[in-house]
Design an enzyme around this catalytic site. Structure first.
Site, PDB file in Angstrom:
ATOM      1  CB  CYS A 103      30.488   4.254  30.142  1.00 55.27           C
ATOM      2  SG  CYS A 103      31.864   4.374  28.979  1.00 55.27           S
ATOM      3  CB  SER A 138      27.767   2.653  25.596  1.00 54.69           C
ATOM      4  OG  SER A 138      28.571   1.891  24.413  1.00 54.69           O
TER       5      SER A 138
HETATM    6 FE    FE Z   1      32.337   2.861  27.426  1.00 54.27          FE
END
Ligand code: FE
Length: 201
Positions: A103, A107
């Protein structure tokens, strides 16, 4: 990549404790609710759930087809789903393609099948370098050597879409039960930074 960089576990734990005390003090949440949520992520929700999904896909071609078409719907058939997993997408590894999930923004991670992300998943180095030089990151940080002939695809998770890697079924696993197969599936193999275990270990 070490799990304790950049903050030490003691620092993270102190931060969590401070946050918990504050929430309880303000009456926003009870300690029993916190214990229940933490307990669920310790024992019920985690990579062992994703491992079951992968093992089912390895054993049942119909399920695998549905998983690759609509992972959230396929997971729901196994009673797997919920928060942060409303739109899951499974990407399949093969002899030609290796998938890895990141990502870049923060995250984002498929909680219902993998639990909470490892610390390194949130590090800026992992998030930026994986996009720029995935082969190098896999080799240098995770010891995973992906052959030059294999294409590496990097999937950027977002608040809307959470990716799950369907790793290749290891050789020598013919005749293994779903439960035995699930024991070979590691968290890292479902993020794409590792391979499943082999029956020999
Ligand atoms: Fe994220």
């Amino acid at each position: 990549m070490s799990d304790s960089y950049p903050a030490s576990e003691a620092e993270i734990s102190a931060r969590a404790k401070a946050l918990e005390s504050l929430l309880v003090e303000k009456g926003l949440i009870g300690t029993d609710a916190i214990d229940k949520a933490a307990g669920a992520y310790e024992s019920d929700i985690g990579p062992m759930v994703g491992a079951k999904v992968v093992a089912r896909a390895w054993s049942d071609p119909g399920f695998k087809e549905q998983l690759l078409e609509d992972a959230s719907a396929a997971c729901a058939r196994l009673d797997v789903g919920g928060m942060q997993g409303e739109h899951m997408v499974a990407v399949e590894n093969s002899e030609q393609v290796h998938n890895v999930v990141v990502c870049t923004l923060c995250s984002c991670y498929p909680w219902p099948v993998l639990g909470l992300p490892p610390n390194w998943y949130k590090y800026p180095q992992y998030r930026s370098r994986t996009v720029m030089e995935p082969r190098k990151v896999l080799k240098e940080e995770f010891g995973l050597d992906v052959d030059e002939s294999v294409d590496i695809r990097v999937w950027d998770s977002s608040a809307e879409i959470r990716y799950l890697v369907l790793p290749e079924r290891p050789e020598g696993t013919e005749g293994m039960s779903e439960e035995e197969l699930a024991s070979l599936v590691t968290r890292d193999s479902m993020i794409g930074v590792g391979k499943p275990r082999t029956p020999e270990g």
